[in-house]
Design an enzyme around this catalytic site. Structure first.
Site, PDB file in Angstrom:
ATOM      1  CG  HIS A  45      -1.672  -1.110   1.699  1.00 34.52           C
ATOM      2  ND1 HIS A  45      -3.010  -0.969   1.220  1.00 34.52           N
ATOM      3  CD2 HIS A  45      -1.505  -2.405   2.080  1.00 34.52           C
ATOM      4  CE1 HIS A  45      -3.666  -2.216   2.019  1.00 34.52           C
ATOM      5  NE2 HIS A  45      -2.683  -2.973   2.146  1.00 34.52           N
ATOM      6  CD  GLU A 127      -1.131   1.207   4.244  1.00 30.59           C
ATOM      7  OE1 GLU A 127      -0.646   2.133   3.439  1.00 30.59           O
ATOM      8  OE2 GLU A 127      -2.177   0.781   4.305  1.00 30.59           O
ATOM      9  CG  HIS A 163      -5.357  -1.546  -1.125  1.00 34.16           C
ATOM     10  ND1 HIS A 163      -5.810  -0.507  -0.189  1.00 34.16           N
ATOM     11  CD2 HIS A 163      -6.138  -2.389  -0.944  1.00 34.16           C
ATOM     12  CE1 HIS A 163      -6.877  -0.920   0.583  1.00 34.16           C
ATOM     13  NE2 HIS A 163      -7.362  -2.233   0.078  1.00 34.16           N
ATOM     14  CG  ASP A 173      -3.048   1.833  -1.541  1.00 38.13           C
ATOM     15  OD1 ASP A 173      -4.522   1.869  -1.768  1.00 38.13           O
ATOM     16  OD2 ASP A 173      -2.590   1.510  -0.892  1.00 38.13           O
TER      17      ASP A 173
HETATM   18 ZN   LIG Z   1      -3.876   0.600   0.687  1.00 36.89          ZN
END
Ligand SMILES: [Zn+2]
Length: 206
Positions: A45, A127, A163, A173
Protein backbone atom coordinates in the site's frame (compact mmCIF):
# COMPACT_ATOMS: atom_id res chain seq x y z
CA UNK A 1 26.47 4.52 12.21
CA UNK A 2 23.92 1.74 12.46
CA UNK A 3 23.30 0.06 9.14
CA UNK A 4 20.29 -1.95 8.06
CA UNK A 5 22.33 -5.14 8.46
CA UNK A 6 23.34 -4.30 12.04
CA UNK A 7 19.72 -3.87 13.03
CA UNK A 8 18.53 -6.85 11.08
CA UNK A 9 19.45 -10.24 12.56
CA UNK A 10 19.55 -13.41 10.46
CA UNK A 11 16.54 -14.73 12.35
CA UNK A 12 14.50 -11.57 12.77
CA UNK A 13 11.29 -13.07 14.16
CA UNK A 14 10.00 -13.15 17.70
CA UNK A 15 6.71 -14.88 17.15
CA UNK A 16 5.03 -12.79 14.49
CA UNK A 17 6.98 -9.65 15.39
CA UNK A 18 9.96 -8.51 13.34
CA UNK A 19 12.94 -7.51 15.47
CA UNK A 20 14.15 -4.73 13.15
CA UNK A 21 10.84 -2.87 13.13
CA UNK A 22 9.80 -0.24 15.64
CA UNK A 23 6.93 -1.86 17.49
CA UNK A 24 3.75 0.14 18.05
CA UNK A 25 0.89 -2.21 18.83
CA UNK A 26 -2.44 -1.44 17.20
CA UNK A 27 -5.76 -2.44 18.73
CA UNK A 28 -7.11 -2.77 15.18
CA UNK A 29 -6.60 -6.48 14.60
CA UNK A 30 -8.24 -9.85 15.05
CA UNK A 31 -7.54 -13.53 14.75
CA UNK A 32 -7.16 -15.09 11.35
CA UNK A 33 -9.93 -17.50 10.43
CA UNK A 34 -7.58 -20.43 9.96
CA UNK A 35 -5.25 -19.68 12.82
CA UNK A 36 -2.60 -18.03 10.68
CA UNK A 37 -1.97 -20.88 8.28
CA UNK A 38 -1.96 -20.27 4.55
CA UNK A 39 -0.72 -16.67 4.62
CA UNK A 40 0.41 -16.54 1.00
CA UNK A 41 -0.07 -12.88 -0.04
CA UNK A 42 1.81 -9.65 0.69
CA UNK A 43 -0.23 -6.51 -0.05
CA UNK A 44 1.70 -3.31 -0.79
CA UNK A 45 0.00 0.00 0.00
CA UNK A 46 0.90 3.67 0.13
CA UNK A 47 -0.27 6.25 2.65
CA UNK A 48 0.68 9.63 4.01
CA UNK A 49 -1.13 11.91 6.43
CA UNK A 50 -2.05 14.52 5.64
CA UNK A 51 -1.76 13.25 2.04
CA UNK A 52 1.56 14.27 0.55
CA UNK A 53 3.13 15.25 3.87
CA UNK A 54 5.83 12.91 5.13
CA UNK A 55 7.31 12.25 8.55
CA UNK A 56 4.38 13.71 10.47
CA UNK A 57 3.82 10.68 12.69
CA UNK A 58 0.14 10.82 11.82
CA UNK A 59 0.10 7.42 10.10
CA UNK A 60 1.44 5.80 13.25
CA UNK A 61 -1.24 7.69 15.21
CA UNK A 62 -3.99 6.57 12.82
CA UNK A 63 -2.99 2.92 13.14
CA UNK A 64 -2.98 3.14 16.95
CA UNK A 65 -6.24 5.10 17.22
CA UNK A 66 -4.44 8.12 18.68
CA UNK A 67 -4.82 10.57 15.78
CA UNK A 68 -6.31 13.94 16.71
CA UNK A 69 -9.13 14.21 14.17
CA UNK A 70 -9.20 17.98 14.62
CA UNK A 71 -5.53 18.46 13.80
CA UNK A 72 -6.09 18.83 10.04
CA UNK A 73 -9.13 19.43 7.81
CA UNK A 74 -8.43 16.22 5.85
CA UNK A 75 -8.97 14.16 8.98
CA UNK A 76 -12.63 15.14 9.10
CA UNK A 77 -13.19 12.80 6.18
CA UNK A 78 -11.62 9.84 7.96
CA UNK A 79 -12.81 10.61 11.49
CA UNK A 80 -13.30 7.42 13.50
CA UNK A 81 -11.59 5.22 10.93
CA UNK A 82 -10.13 2.10 12.54
CA UNK A 83 -7.49 0.56 10.34
CA UNK A 84 -4.05 -0.95 10.58
CA UNK A 85 -1.34 -2.62 8.58
CA UNK A 86 1.25 -5.06 9.77
CA UNK A 87 4.06 -2.76 8.62
CA UNK A 88 4.70 0.86 7.67
CA UNK A 89 7.94 1.90 5.95
CA UNK A 90 8.70 5.60 6.19
CA UNK A 91 10.54 7.68 3.56
CA UNK A 92 13.88 6.90 5.23
CA UNK A 93 13.22 3.17 4.90
CA UNK A 94 12.59 2.73 8.63
CA UNK A 95 10.10 -0.08 9.33
CA UNK A 96 7.35 0.08 11.94
CA UNK A 97 5.13 -2.84 12.96
CA UNK A 98 1.64 -2.54 14.38
CA UNK A 99 0.15 -6.03 14.27
CA UNK A 100 1.67 -9.45 14.89
CA UNK A 101 1.89 -11.13 11.48
CA UNK A 102 0.18 -14.22 12.87
CA UNK A 103 -2.88 -12.02 13.40
CA UNK A 104 -5.25 -10.28 10.99
CA UNK A 105 -4.66 -6.57 10.33
CA UNK A 106 -7.25 -4.26 8.80
CA UNK A 107 -5.67 -2.93 5.60
CA UNK A 108 -7.37 -4.53 2.60
CA UNK A 109 -11.11 -4.02 3.07
CA UNK A 110 -13.37 -5.56 0.45
CA UNK A 111 -10.92 -7.39 -1.79
CA UNK A 112 -10.38 -10.36 -4.07
CA UNK A 113 -7.17 -11.89 -5.39
CA UNK A 114 -5.82 -15.25 -6.59
CA UNK A 115 -9.36 -16.62 -6.47
CA UNK A 116 -10.04 -15.69 -2.85
CA UNK A 117 -11.98 -12.85 -1.22
CA UNK A 118 -11.38 -10.98 2.05
CA UNK A 119 -7.64 -10.67 1.62
CA UNK A 120 -7.15 -9.49 5.21
CA UNK A 121 -7.74 -13.09 6.26
CA UNK A 122 -4.58 -14.48 4.74
CA UNK A 123 -2.30 -11.60 3.75
CA UNK A 124 0.30 -9.34 5.31
CA UNK A 125 -0.12 -5.62 4.67
CA UNK A 126 2.83 -3.30 4.17
CA UNK A 127 2.25 0.44 3.86
CA UNK A 128 4.86 2.64 2.19
CA UNK A 129 4.88 6.28 3.14
CA UNK A 130 3.97 7.98 -0.09
CA UNK A 131 1.31 9.38 -2.33
CA UNK A 132 -0.42 7.74 -5.27
CA UNK A 133 1.29 8.89 -8.44
CA UNK A 134 4.57 9.79 -6.76
CA UNK A 135 7.67 7.64 -6.68
CA UNK A 136 9.22 5.98 -3.67
CA UNK A 137 12.67 6.17 -2.11
CA UNK A 138 15.40 3.61 -2.75
CA UNK A 139 15.58 3.02 1.00
CA UNK A 140 11.90 2.09 0.99
CA UNK A 141 12.39 -0.51 -1.76
CA UNK A 142 15.39 -1.89 0.14
CA UNK A 143 13.46 -2.30 3.39
CA UNK A 144 10.38 -3.61 1.58
CA UNK A 145 12.42 -6.28 -0.20
CA UNK A 146 14.14 -7.29 3.01
CA UNK A 147 10.82 -7.54 4.82
CA UNK A 148 9.30 -9.59 2.01
CA UNK A 149 12.23 -12.01 2.17
CA UNK A 150 11.88 -12.41 5.91
CA UNK A 151 8.11 -12.78 5.70
CA UNK A 152 8.57 -15.50 3.09
CA UNK A 153 10.84 -17.38 5.49
CA UNK A 154 8.02 -17.58 8.00
CA UNK A 155 4.94 -17.81 5.76
CA UNK A 156 4.30 -19.59 2.42
CA UNK A 157 4.22 -16.39 0.37
CA UNK A 158 3.23 -17.02 -3.25
CA UNK A 159 1.96 -13.58 -4.31
CA UNK A 160 2.82 -9.91 -3.91
CA UNK A 161 0.21 -7.39 -5.06
CA UNK A 162 -0.84 -3.80 -4.58
CA UNK A 163 -4.03 -2.67 -2.90
CA UNK A 164 -5.04 -1.49 -6.37
CA UNK A 165 -4.82 -5.08 -7.63
CA UNK A 166 -6.89 -6.67 -4.87
CA UNK A 167 -9.53 -3.91 -4.81
CA UNK A 168 -9.54 -2.62 -8.41
CA UNK A 169 -11.71 0.39 -9.05
CA UNK A 170 -11.94 1.10 -5.33
CA UNK A 171 -8.27 1.61 -4.44
CA UNK A 172 -5.36 3.07 -6.41
CA UNK A 173 -2.43 2.56 -4.05
CA UNK A 174 0.50 2.19 -4.19
CA UNK A 175 -0.11 3.64 -7.63
CA UNK A 176 1.84 4.14 -10.82
CA UNK A 177 4.79 5.59 -8.95
CA UNK A 178 5.57 2.18 -7.50
CA UNK A 179 8.04 0.28 -9.68
CA UNK A 180 7.17 -3.41 -9.46
CA UNK A 181 10.19 -4.32 -11.55
CA UNK A 182 12.50 -2.91 -8.89
CA UNK A 183 10.88 -5.03 -6.21
CA UNK A 184 10.86 -8.14 -8.38
CA UNK A 185 14.53 -7.69 -9.22
CA UNK A 186 15.48 -7.14 -5.58
CA UNK A 187 13.60 -10.25 -4.51
CA UNK A 188 14.49 -12.37 -7.55
CA UNK A 189 11.11 -14.11 -7.23
CA UNK A 190 9.30 -15.47 -10.31
CA UNK A 191 7.40 -12.94 -12.40
CA UNK A 192 4.12 -14.80 -11.91
CA UNK A 193 4.20 -13.99 -8.19
CA UNK A 194 3.70 -10.29 -9.04
CA UNK A 195 0.72 -8.43 -10.53
CA UNK A 196 0.21 -8.37 -14.28
CA UNK A 197 1.97 -5.43 -15.92
CA UNK A 198 -0.01 -2.21 -16.28
CA UNK A 199 -1.80 -1.71 -19.60
CA UNK A 200 0.42 -0.30 -22.32
CA UNK A 201 0.42 3.45 -22.60
CA UNK A 202 0.64 3.96 -18.84
CA UNK A 203 4.34 3.83 -18.04
CA UNK A 204 5.22 4.54 -14.43
CA UNK A 205 6.50 8.08 -13.79
CA UNK A 206 10.14 8.58 -12.86
ZN1 LIG B 1 -4.12 0.64 0.63
Amino acid sequence: MTTLDDAWPADPWEGGWHCAAHRLESPNHGVRPEGGRGIDLIVVHSISLPPGEFGTGAVQQLFTNTLDWNAHPYYQGIRGLQVSAHFFIDRMGVPWQFVNCDLRAWHAGQSFYRGRAQCNDDSIGIELEGLEGLGFEAAQYQTLARLCQDIAQRYPIAHVAGHEHIAPGRKQDPGRGFDWAVLQKALDWPRHQFPPAAPSGTPPPH
